[in-house]
Design a protein around this motif. Structure first.
Motif, PDB file in Angstrom:
ATOM      1  N   ALA A  90      -8.208  15.382 -20.437  1.00 21.28           N
ATOM      2  CA  ALA A  90      -7.481  15.514 -18.937  1.00 21.28           C
ATOM      3  C   ALA A  90      -7.440  14.136 -18.506  1.00 21.28           C
ATOM      4  O   ALA A  90      -8.314  13.336 -18.735  1.00 21.28           O
ATOM      5  N   ILE A  91      -6.136  13.671 -18.185  1.00 24.05           N
ATOM      6  CA  ILE A  91      -5.848  12.351 -17.715  1.00 24.05           C
ATOM      7  C   ILE A  91      -6.630  12.315 -16.358  1.00 24.05           C
ATOM      8  O   ILE A  91      -6.526  13.065 -15.358  1.00 24.05           O
ATOM      9  N   THR A  92      -7.152  11.091 -16.232  1.00 19.43           N
ATOM     10  CA  THR A  92      -7.988  10.618 -14.659  1.00 19.43           C
ATOM     11  C   THR A  92      -7.200   9.580 -14.243  1.00 19.43           C
ATOM     12  O   THR A  92      -7.484   9.496 -12.906  1.00 19.43           O
ATOM     13  N   CYS A  93      -6.418   8.955 -14.862  1.00 23.05           N
ATOM     14  CA  CYS A  93      -5.667   7.687 -13.952  1.00 23.05           C
ATOM     15  C   CYS A  93      -4.425   7.181 -14.852  1.00 23.05           C
ATOM     16  O   CYS A  93      -4.418   7.406 -16.240  1.00 23.05           O
ATOM     17  N   VAL A  94      -3.422   6.754 -14.164  1.00 23.13           N
ATOM     18  CA  VAL A  94      -2.128   6.482 -15.015  1.00 23.13           C
ATOM     19  C   VAL A  94      -1.755   5.130 -13.994  1.00 23.13           C
ATOM     20  O   VAL A  94      -1.554   5.013 -12.766  1.00 23.13           O
ATOM     21  N   ARG A  95      -1.557   4.161 -14.735  1.00 24.92           N
ATOM     22  CA  ARG A  95      -1.216   2.706 -14.294  1.00 24.92           C
ATOM     23  C   ARG A  95      -0.118   2.189 -14.797  1.00 24.92           C
ATOM     24  O   ARG A  95       0.122   1.975 -15.952  1.00 24.92           O
ATOM     25  N   VAL A  96       1.073   2.070 -14.058  1.00 24.57           N
ATOM     26  CA  VAL A  96       2.411   1.630 -14.874  1.00 24.57           C
ATOM     27  C   VAL A  96       2.119  -0.065 -14.643  1.00 24.57           C
ATOM     28  O   VAL A  96       2.064  -0.538 -13.487  1.00 24.57           O
ATOM     29  N   LEU A  97       2.713  -0.783 -15.787  1.00 24.89           N
ATOM     30  CA  LEU A  97       2.756  -2.073 -15.664  1.00 24.89           C
ATOM     31  C   LEU A  97       3.943  -2.708 -14.968  1.00 24.89           C
ATOM     32  O   LEU A  97       4.892  -1.988 -14.499  1.00 24.89           O
ATOM     33  N   GLN A  98       4.167  -3.967 -14.881  1.00 21.76           N
ATOM     34  CA  GLN A  98       5.248  -4.672 -14.249  1.00 21.76           C
ATOM     35  C   GLN A  98       6.599  -4.146 -15.310  1.00 21.76           C
ATOM     36  O   GLN A  98       7.609  -3.867 -14.746  1.00 21.76           O
ATOM     37  N   ASP A  99       6.445  -4.312 -16.465  1.00 20.03           N
ATOM     38  CA  ASP A  99       7.273  -3.924 -17.406  1.00 20.03           C
ATOM     39  C   ASP A  99       7.202  -2.313 -17.527  1.00 20.03           C
ATOM     40  O   ASP A  99       6.115  -1.874 -17.853  1.00 20.03           O
ATOM     41  N   ASP A 100       8.223  -1.404 -16.926  1.00 16.93           N
ATOM     42  CA  ASP A 100       8.092  -0.174 -16.802  1.00 16.93           C
ATOM     43  C   ASP A 100       8.007   0.700 -18.060  1.00 16.93           C
ATOM     44  O   ASP A 100       7.717   1.782 -18.047  1.00 16.93           O
ATOM     45  N   ASN A 101       8.269   0.058 -19.224  1.00 20.22           N
ATOM     46  CA  ASN A 101       8.210   0.623 -20.518  1.00 20.22           C
ATOM     47  C   ASN A 101       6.681   0.618 -21.104  1.00 20.22           C
ATOM     48  O   ASN A 101       6.525   1.322 -22.037  1.00 20.22           O
ATOM     49  N   PHE A 102       5.837   0.313 -20.132  1.00 23.33           N
ATOM     50  CA  PHE A 102       4.385   0.373 -20.633  1.00 23.33           C
ATOM     51  C   PHE A 102       3.333   0.836 -19.672  1.00 23.33           C
ATOM     52  O   PHE A 102       3.776   0.558 -18.404  1.00 23.33           O
ATOM     53  N   LEU A 103       2.618   1.774 -19.839  1.00 17.59           N
ATOM     54  CA  LEU A 103       1.540   2.237 -18.818  1.00 17.59           C
ATOM     55  C   LEU A 103       0.232   2.331 -19.611  1.00 17.59           C
ATOM     56  O   LEU A 103      -0.012   2.502 -20.772  1.00 17.59           O
ATOM     57  N   VAL A 104      -0.747   2.440 -18.760  1.00 18.68           N
ATOM     58  CA  VAL A 104      -2.215   2.608 -19.072  1.00 18.68           C
ATOM     59  C   VAL A 104      -2.889   3.970 -18.719  1.00 18.68           C
ATOM     60  O   VAL A 104      -2.439   4.120 -17.515  1.00 18.68           O
ATOM     61  N   ALA A 105      -3.092   4.583 -19.561  1.00 12.58           N
ATOM     62  CA  ALA A 105      -3.762   6.045 -19.133  1.00 12.58           C
ATOM     63  C   ALA A 105      -5.116   6.192 -19.730  1.00 12.58           C
ATOM     64  O   ALA A 105      -5.434   5.672 -20.778  1.00 12.58           O
ATOM     65  N   ALA A 106      -6.002   6.768 -18.825  1.00 14.03           N
ATOM     66  CA  ALA A 106      -7.470   7.035 -19.221  1.00 14.03           C
ATOM     67  C   ALA A 106      -7.616   8.501 -18.880  1.00 14.03           C
ATOM     68  O   ALA A 106      -6.988   9.185 -18.285  1.00 14.03           O
ATOM     69  N   ASP A 107      -8.507   9.131 -19.740  1.00 14.17           N
ATOM     70  CA  ASP A 107      -8.818  10.540 -19.725  1.00 14.17           C
ATOM     71  C   ASP A 107     -10.342  10.732 -19.649  1.00 14.17           C
ATOM     72  O   ASP A 107     -11.285   9.840 -19.739  1.00 14.17           O
TER      73      ASP A 107
END
Length: 524
Positions: free
Chosen positions: A384-401
């Motif tokens: 289950a995904i607990t957090c989503v963070r989009v970087l300044q370059d919208d082509n990359f994001l950080v996801a934690a589960d």
């Protein structure tokens, strides 16, 4: 005649026995040589591992010796304290204790208690090591003088120099406690865009939550002072998610997702920050309440094309609504949405689900009500995904589960490009903080440790232990910024980077600089 025949037979038998033994010995030596010759032929595994020169007999003997040594050590440990089912051996008291189910007089033991005991020992050890004046560098080559020399010679780009300086400074941060007048346990702290104000959610002793704002200012020595402003606005609902919102002006409101109960159903609230005596008292904001069933997450859109729009993640639904006008869009999905965030360059909303799926939604397609193509991209993690963070370059994001995995995803290729190991999470909705200008990523795990990673290569830079014993109700809430106290401080001195940590009734500050004369030294 008969006697002579028997004598000849005995003589023949004797010669045969005498001559057979040497032949058998020679044949045995030949067979052994052939067998050894077969052993010297390298197998495919040996060629793959690069062991062509050394024969497999050498590698096997090494493996056999390692196994024998490990088995001998394990046998020694097992002979000293063999493991018995249902019992625990205490090496300090040199005796066995019964584990539950069962009883041990008046002191029952469980494996969870034993794990907590080991974690507490590890925390005390880390606190003792963290309090030393000299610390070990997070990685080799982080000597500030050498980095500055390379920068002046043009051997190191400016971005790489700043990133490495931040990594080195993170390793020498030391804990300082701030004086506050807070009497309730602090559950959440969230800083605004300039990190001048920090919104707090406090758990009251009897019941409910009380909200407040902490204002920070710095002086020439780098010490931080905090001013707490509480309000009488109290809710008897649990806060599932919160973020800053810009309704009237930047950072004018707080967007809160409140859990429901029998008397008060779940809702989404836009709470004006002017209630807490902020820097804009002449611009009072309105209080907005939206009834939402089972609201898990929320996010505010900063794109100018969709001004004053926010999203809410519900059970099997995503709601995108305008804060002022009665404009609302609902998308039905097959899972609970536990994490959300908007992109900054394009009006795209990324959602993290309980099923482990992460999908993006373009608001421009929702405006035309073309729901058949509302998923612009989709990929998945194991839990289950607990957090989503989009970087300044919208082509990359950080996801934690919830399995403790933190990954950096390439949205275009829908594959992870980096993984940050060491995070501990089993079932909690824990946030992840991305500090892109500093090149850092940090998160607090269920073991109450705050970990710093390099955003670029995923290297674990530092683990900050909690000042309090680890517990489910004592997980720290943190804020990291290079401008703690705001860019325009009350004093003429600029703000200093550092980490803010709130746990129970205490607020701690980990600055880059330190008041100790030798506190900034590091072993390289």
């Amino acid at each position: 005649m008969v006697g002579t025949k028997r004598a000849r037979m005995k003589k023949c038998d004797g010669t045969k026995r005498e001559t057979q033994f040497p032949h058998r010995g020679q044949g045995a030596t030949r067979n052994r040589r052939r067998y050894r010759g077969k052993q010297r032929r390298p197998s495919w595994d040996d060629r793959w591992n690069g062991n062509d020169d050394a024969g497999p007999s050498f590698s096997r003997s090494e493996g056999r010796s390692d196994n024998q040594s490990s088995s001998s050590s394990s046998s020694n440990s097992s002979s000293a304290a063999p493991e018995l089912p249902g019992f625990y051996f205490d090496p300090e008291k040199n005796r066995y204790f019964r584990l539950l189910p069962g009883h041990n007089n008046c002191n029952p033991l469980t494996r969870e208690q034993l794990r907590n005991k080991e974690r507490e020992k590890e925390r005390n050890r880390m606190l003792e090591e963290d309090g030393k004046s000299r610390k070990k560098a997070p990685r080799t080559g982080l000597n500030t003088l050498l980095l500055l020399q390379k920068r002046r010679l043009g051997l190191l780009p400016e971005m790489s120099y700043c990133r490495r300086v931040h990594e080195g400074k993170v390793g020498v941060m030391r804990r300082h406690q701030l004086q506050t007048n807070t009497t309730d346990n602090i559950r959440h702290i969230v800083a605004d865009s300039s990190c001048e104000q920090v919104f707090t959610v406090n758990d009251m002793s009897h019941a409910g939550c009380k909200y407040g704002v902490m204002n920070f200012s710095s002086n020439s020595q780098g010490s931080l002072t905090v001013e707490t402003c509480d309000t009488l606005y109290v809710t008897y609902q649990k806060v599932n998610s919160l973020c800053w919102a810009s309704v009237n002006y930047p950072n004018s409101h707080m967007l809160l997702c409140l859990d429901g109960e029998q008397r008060n159903p779940s809702c989404v609230t836009l709470l004006p920050a002017s209630l807490f005596g902020n820097s804009n008292p002449d611009q009072p904001g309105m209080l907005y309440n939206f009834k939402m069933p089972a609201a898990w997450s929320c996010a505010w859109c900063l794109h100018p094309q969709f001004d004053k729009m926010f999203s809410v993640g519900l059970s099997h639904k995503v709601v995108v609504q305008h804060a002022v006008r009665a404009h609302k869009l609902t998308i039905d999905i097959g899972s609970d949405v536990l994490a959300q965030q908007f992109c900054t360059q394009v009006p795209v909303l990324f959602n993290g689900c309980r099923s482990g799926e992460i999908f993006g939604t373009d608001l421009r397609q929702l405006g035309g009500r073309r729901y058949q193509s509302w998923k612009t991209t989709s990929f998945r993690q194991e839990s289950a995904i607990t957090c989503v963070r989009v970087l300044q370059d919208d082509n990359f994001l950080v996801a934690a589960d919830m399995s403790g995995q933190i990954k950096l995803w390439d949205v275009r290729a829908t594959k992870p490009v980096q993984e940050y190991r060491g995070h501990h999470n089993e079932h909690a909705l824990l946030p992840v903080h991305v500090c892109e200008p500093e090149g850092l990523l940090l998160a607090v795990g269920q073991d109450c440790h705050t970990r710093f990673w390099s955003l670029r290569d995923g290297h674990l830079l530092r683990t900050v232990p909690s000042p309090h014993p680890a517990a489910n109700d004592a997980i720290p809430s943190v804020v990291f910024s290079s401008n703690v106290g705001g860019r325009h401080s009350q004093h003429r001195w600029p703000p200093f980077p550092g980490l803010l940590m709130a746990i129970k009734q205490d607020v701690f500050y980990f600055p880059y600089n330190t008041d100790d004369p030798d506190g900034g030294e590091m072993d390289f």
